[in-house]
Design a protein around this motif. Structure first.
Motif, PDB file in Angstrom:
ATOM      1  N   ALA A 117       0.842  -1.196   0.000  1.00  0.00           N
ATOM      2  CA  ALA A 117       0.000   0.000   0.000  1.00  0.00           C
ATOM      3  C   ALA A 117       0.875   1.244   0.000  1.00  0.00           C
ATOM      4  O   ALA A 117       1.879   1.312   0.719  1.00  0.00           O
ATOM      5  CB  ALA A 117      -0.920   0.009   1.220  1.00  0.00           C
ATOM      6  N   PRO A 118       0.538   2.253  -0.810  1.00  0.00           N
ATOM      7  CA  PRO A 118       1.387   3.435  -0.948  1.00  0.00           C
ATOM      8  C   PRO A 118       1.412   4.333   0.277  1.00  0.00           C
ATOM      9  O   PRO A 118       2.255   5.209   0.378  1.00  0.00           O
ATOM     10  CB  PRO A 118       0.772   4.161  -2.140  1.00  0.00           C
ATOM     11  N   ALA A 119       0.484   4.124   1.187  1.00  0.00           N
ATOM     12  CA  ALA A 119       0.388   5.073   2.299  1.00  0.00           C
ATOM     13  C   ALA A 119       0.471   4.377   3.648  1.00  0.00           C
ATOM     14  O   ALA A 119      -0.296   4.634   4.544  1.00  0.00           O
ATOM     15  CB  ALA A 119      -0.923   5.849   2.203  1.00  0.00           C
ATOM     16  N   SER A 120       1.421   3.462   3.786  1.00  0.00           N
ATOM     17  CA  SER A 120       1.589   2.765   5.050  1.00  0.00           C
ATOM     18  C   SER A 120       2.094   3.726   6.117  1.00  0.00           C
ATOM     19  O   SER A 120       3.129   4.353   5.942  1.00  0.00           O
ATOM     20  CB  SER A 120       2.588   1.620   4.885  1.00  0.00           C
ATOM     21  N   PRO A 121       1.342   3.877   7.231  1.00  0.00           N
ATOM     22  CA  PRO A 121       1.774   4.805   8.275  1.00  0.00           C
ATOM     23  C   PRO A 121       3.153   4.413   8.802  1.00  0.00           C
ATOM     24  O   PRO A 121       3.453   3.230   8.978  1.00  0.00           O
ATOM     25  CB  PRO A 121       0.701   4.635   9.357  1.00  0.00           C
ATOM     26  N   SER A 122       4.016   5.407   9.040  1.00  0.00           N
ATOM     27  CA  SER A 122       5.369   5.109   9.493  1.00  0.00           C
ATOM     28  C   SER A 122       5.364   4.361  10.812  1.00  0.00           C
ATOM     29  O   SER A 122       6.251   3.540  11.080  1.00  0.00           O
ATOM     30  CB  SER A 122       6.159   6.414   9.638  1.00  0.00           C
ATOM     31  N   SER A 123       4.372   4.621  11.646  1.00  0.00           N
ATOM     32  CA  SER A 123       4.328   3.962  12.950  1.00  0.00           C
ATOM     33  C   SER A 123       3.919   2.498  12.850  1.00  0.00           C
ATOM     34  O   SER A 123       4.084   1.738  13.808  1.00  0.00           O
ATOM     35  CB  SER A 123       3.373   4.695  13.890  1.00  0.00           C
ATOM     36  N   LEU A 124       3.396   2.075  11.701  1.00  0.00           N
ATOM     37  CA  LEU A 124       2.972   0.685  11.534  1.00  0.00           C
ATOM     38  C   LEU A 124       4.160  -0.259  11.641  1.00  0.00           C
ATOM     39  O   LEU A 124       4.125  -1.244  12.381  1.00  0.00           O
ATOM     40  CB  LEU A 124       2.266   0.510  10.189  1.00  0.00           C
ATOM     41  N   SER A 125       5.228   0.051  10.926  1.00  0.00           N
ATOM     42  CA  SER A 125       6.416  -0.799  10.989  1.00  0.00           C
ATOM     43  C   SER A 125       7.044  -0.745  12.374  1.00  0.00           C
ATOM     44  O   SER A 125       7.580  -1.743  12.866  1.00  0.00           O
ATOM     45  CB  SER A 125       7.442  -0.380   9.928  1.00  0.00           C
ATOM     46  N   ASN A 126       6.954   0.412  13.025  1.00  0.00           N
ATOM     47  CA  ASN A 126       7.486   0.533  14.388  1.00  0.00           C
ATOM     48  C   ASN A 126       6.731  -0.368  15.350  1.00  0.00           C
ATOM     49  O   ASN A 126       7.330  -0.993  16.242  1.00  0.00           O
ATOM     50  CB  ASN A 126       7.408   1.983  14.869  1.00  0.00           C
ATOM     51  N   GLN A 127       5.409  -0.434  15.188  1.00  0.00           N
ATOM     52  CA  GLN A 127       4.601  -1.284  16.060  1.00  0.00           C
ATOM     53  C   GLN A 127       4.940  -2.758  15.858  1.00  0.00           C
ATOM     54  O   GLN A 127       4.949  -3.537  16.809  1.00  0.00           O
ATOM     55  CB  GLN A 127       3.114  -1.043  15.801  1.00  0.00           C
ATOM     56  N   ILE A 128       5.205  -3.142  14.625  1.00  0.00           N
ATOM     57  CA  ILE A 128       5.586  -4.521  14.332  1.00  0.00           C
ATOM     58  C   ILE A 128       6.922  -4.843  14.995  1.00  0.00           C
ATOM     59  O   ILE A 128       7.101  -5.911  15.589  1.00  0.00           O
ATOM     60  CB  ILE A 128       5.660  -4.747  12.803  1.00  0.00           C
ATOM     61  N   GLN A 129       7.854  -3.901  14.918  1.00  0.00           N
ATOM     62  CA  GLN A 129       9.159  -4.089  15.551  1.00  0.00           C
ATOM     63  C   GLN A 129       9.012  -4.252  17.066  1.00  0.00           C
ATOM     64  O   GLN A 129       9.652  -5.118  17.672  1.00  0.00           O
ATOM     65  CB  GLN A 129      10.071  -2.893  15.248  1.00  0.00           C
ATOM     66  N   VAL A 130       8.179  -3.429  17.665  1.00  0.00           N
ATOM     67  CA  VAL A 130       7.986  -3.472  19.111  1.00  0.00           C
ATOM     68  C   VAL A 130       7.358  -4.798  19.528  1.00  0.00           C
ATOM     69  O   VAL A 130       7.705  -5.372  20.570  1.00  0.00           O
ATOM     70  CB  VAL A 130       7.114  -2.285  19.580  1.00  0.00           C
ATOM     71  N   LEU A 131       6.444  -5.308  18.704  1.00  0.00           N
ATOM     72  CA  LEU A 131       5.815  -6.596  18.989  1.00  0.00           C
ATOM     73  C   LEU A 131       6.864  -7.708  18.975  1.00  0.00           C
ATOM     74  O   LEU A 131       6.897  -8.555  19.877  1.00  0.00           O
ATOM     75  CB  LEU A 131       4.723  -6.875  17.958  1.00  0.00           C
ATOM     76  N   PHE A 132       7.753  -7.687  17.988  1.00  0.00           N
ATOM     77  CA  PHE A 132       8.822  -8.684  17.923  1.00  0.00           C
ATOM     78  C   PHE A 132       9.792  -8.540  19.094  1.00  0.00           C
ATOM     79  O   PHE A 132      10.359  -9.530  19.570  1.00  0.00           O
ATOM     80  CB  PHE A 132       9.592  -8.572  16.606  1.00  0.00           C
ATOM     81  N   GLN A 133       9.953  -7.321  19.566  1.00  0.00           N
ATOM     82  CA  GLN A 133      10.887  -7.093  20.669  1.00  0.00           C
ATOM     83  C   GLN A 133      10.454  -7.785  21.956  1.00  0.00           C
ATOM     84  O   GLN A 133      11.295  -8.115  22.802  1.00  0.00           O
ATOM     85  CB  GLN A 133      11.071  -5.592  20.899  1.00  0.00           C
ATOM     86  N   LEU A 134       9.156  -8.021  22.100  1.00  0.00           N
ATOM     87  CA  LEU A 134       8.684  -8.783  23.255  1.00  0.00           C
ATOM     88  C   LEU A 134       9.264 -10.192  23.232  1.00  0.00           C
ATOM     89  O   LEU A 134       9.668 -10.730  24.271  1.00  0.00           O
ATOM     90  CB  LEU A 134       7.149  -8.858  23.253  1.00  0.00           C
ATOM     91  N   VAL A 135       9.291 -10.786  22.047  1.00  0.00           N
ATOM     92  CA  VAL A 135       9.843 -12.136  21.892  1.00  0.00           C
ATOM     93  C   VAL A 135      11.366 -12.093  22.013  1.00  0.00           C
ATOM     94  O   VAL A 135      11.979 -12.944  22.672  1.00  0.00           O
ATOM     95  CB  VAL A 135       9.425 -12.745  20.541  1.00  0.00           C
ATOM     96  N   GLU A 136      11.964 -11.099  21.377  1.00  0.00           N
ATOM     97  CA  GLU A 136      13.424 -10.968  21.417  1.00  0.00           C
ATOM     98  C   GLU A 136      13.929 -10.844  22.848  1.00  0.00           C
ATOM     99  O   GLU A 136      14.987 -11.401  23.198  1.00  0.00           O
ATOM    100  CB  GLU A 136      13.866  -9.759  20.604  1.00  0.00           C
ATOM    101  N   ALA A 137      13.204 -10.127  23.684  1.00  0.00           N
ATOM    102  CA  ALA A 137      13.629  -9.931  25.073  1.00  0.00           C
ATOM    103  C   ALA A 137      13.699 -11.268  25.808  1.00  0.00           C
ATOM    104  O   ALA A 137      14.620 -11.514  26.605  1.00  0.00           O
ATOM    105  CB  ALA A 137      12.667  -8.987  25.786  1.00  0.00           C
ATOM    106  N   GLN A 138      12.735 -12.141  25.552  1.00  0.00           N
ATOM    107  CA  GLN A 138      12.737 -13.459  26.204  1.00  0.00           C
ATOM    108  C   GLN A 138      13.849 -14.338  25.654  1.00  0.00           C
ATOM    109  O   GLN A 138      14.497 -15.079  26.395  1.00  0.00           O
ATOM    110  CB  GLN A 138      11.374 -14.130  26.030  1.00  0.00           C
ATOM    111  N   LEU A 139      14.091 -14.253  24.351  1.00  0.00           N
ATOM    112  CA  LEU A 139      15.177 -15.028  23.757  1.00  0.00           C
ATOM    113  C   LEU A 139      16.533 -14.556  24.274  1.00  0.00           C
ATOM    114  O   LEU A 139      17.451 -15.357  24.460  1.00  0.00           O
ATOM    115  CB  LEU A 139      15.129 -14.918  22.224  1.00  0.00           C
ATOM    116  N   ARG A 140      16.662 -13.265  24.519  1.00  0.00           N
ATOM    117  CA  ARG A 140      17.903 -12.714  25.055  1.00  0.00           C
ATOM    118  C   ARG A 140      18.164 -13.251  26.457  1.00  0.00           C
ATOM    119  O   ARG A 140      19.307 -13.544  26.831  1.00  0.00           O
ATOM    120  CB  ARG A 140      17.842 -11.188  25.079  1.00  0.00           C
ATOM    121  N   THR A 141      17.106 -13.377  27.251  1.00  0.00           N
ATOM    122  CA  THR A 141      17.244 -13.931  28.602  1.00  0.00           C
ATOM    123  C   THR A 141      17.707 -15.380  28.548  1.00  0.00           C
ATOM    124  O   THR A 141      18.524 -15.822  29.355  1.00  0.00           O
ATOM    125  CB  THR A 141      15.911 -13.833  29.359  1.00  0.00           C
ATOM    126  N   LEU A 142      17.184 -16.110  27.578  1.00  0.00           N
ATOM    127  CA  LEU A 142      17.560 -17.512  27.426  1.00  0.00           C
ATOM    128  C   LEU A 142      18.987 -17.678  26.910  1.00  0.00           C
ATOM    129  O   LEU A 142      19.675 -18.646  27.249  1.00  0.00           O
ATOM    130  CB  LEU A 142      16.596 -18.204  26.452  1.00  0.00           C
TER     131      LEU A 142
END
Length: 199
Positions: A117-142
């Motif tokens: 889509a030509p008009a993807s809000p810039s914060s959309l990709s940021n929200q996806i990154q933040v969602l993945f960071q929840l998983v990354e944080a647990q993997l980092r602990t492991l």
């Protein structure tokens, strides 16, 4: 019929997104039109395009709401869990729950037609990154010694399996007649991944 002067631009944007989300939840995105959205907000279809570029642009903003809701569910699911593996499993279950309870919204969030889509809000990709960071944080602990690249790749590899399980359950393509098969699959998936990740 409302007048544009009744609302600020920001208020109109919020009103349109909220109304579109309600329509998507009830009918599915493929059955939602600009005319229906305009009718729901009490304005003309032309007004929509003074706020958004097109219908896909509106849907992208609706997806921001969905991602925020999904993030909050996953974040809350980690509370009172016992260790990283348990936290990841809890997030997986929250993801399955969101997909089951907000099926039309889940389908829209991952629609291929919106990918470019030509008009993807810039914060959309940021929200996806933040969602993945929840998983990354647990993997980092492991695995404290994992690099950022390894954490990012690991989180995406793991969550591809969780997402695939959710999508297959919604399309009734797990091909196993067990009520909680999706939950059992995610449980096995996470345990197997964590076992390999910690080596």
């Amino acid at each position: 019929m409302g007048r544009r002067s009744d609302h600020s631009r920001e208020e109109l944007q919020t009103l349109i997104v909220e109304s579109t989300l309600a329509l998507v939840k009830e009918h599915g995105a493929s059955n939602v039109t600009a005319r229906q959205i305009a009718k729901a907000v009490g304005y003309t279809p032309g007004m929509l395009y003074s706020i958004f570029l097109n219908l896909q642009d509106i849907f992208q903003h609706v997806n921001q709401v969905g991602l925020h809701t999904l993030y909050k569910l996953c974040e809350a699911s980690q509370k009172n869990t016992e260790g990283p593996e348990d936290a990841i499993k809890a997030m997986g279950m929250a993801y399955l729950q969101f997909a089951a309870q907000h099926t039309h919204q889940f389908d829209l969030m991952f629609a291929r037609s919106l990918r470019d889509a030509p008009a993807s809000p810039s914060s959309l990709s940021n929200q996806i990154q933040v969602l993945f960071q929840l998983v990354e944080a647990q993997l980092r602990t492991l695995k404290p010694g994992a690099t950022e690249a390894q954490l990012q790749l690991g989180a995406r590899a793991l969550w591809s399996g969780v997402h695939g399980t959710a999508a297959l359950r919604l399309s009734n393509q797990l091909y196993i007649d067990t009520p909680n098969a999706d939950q059992e699959i995610v449980d096995i998936l996470v345990s197997s991944f964590v076992n390999q990740w910690c080596r």
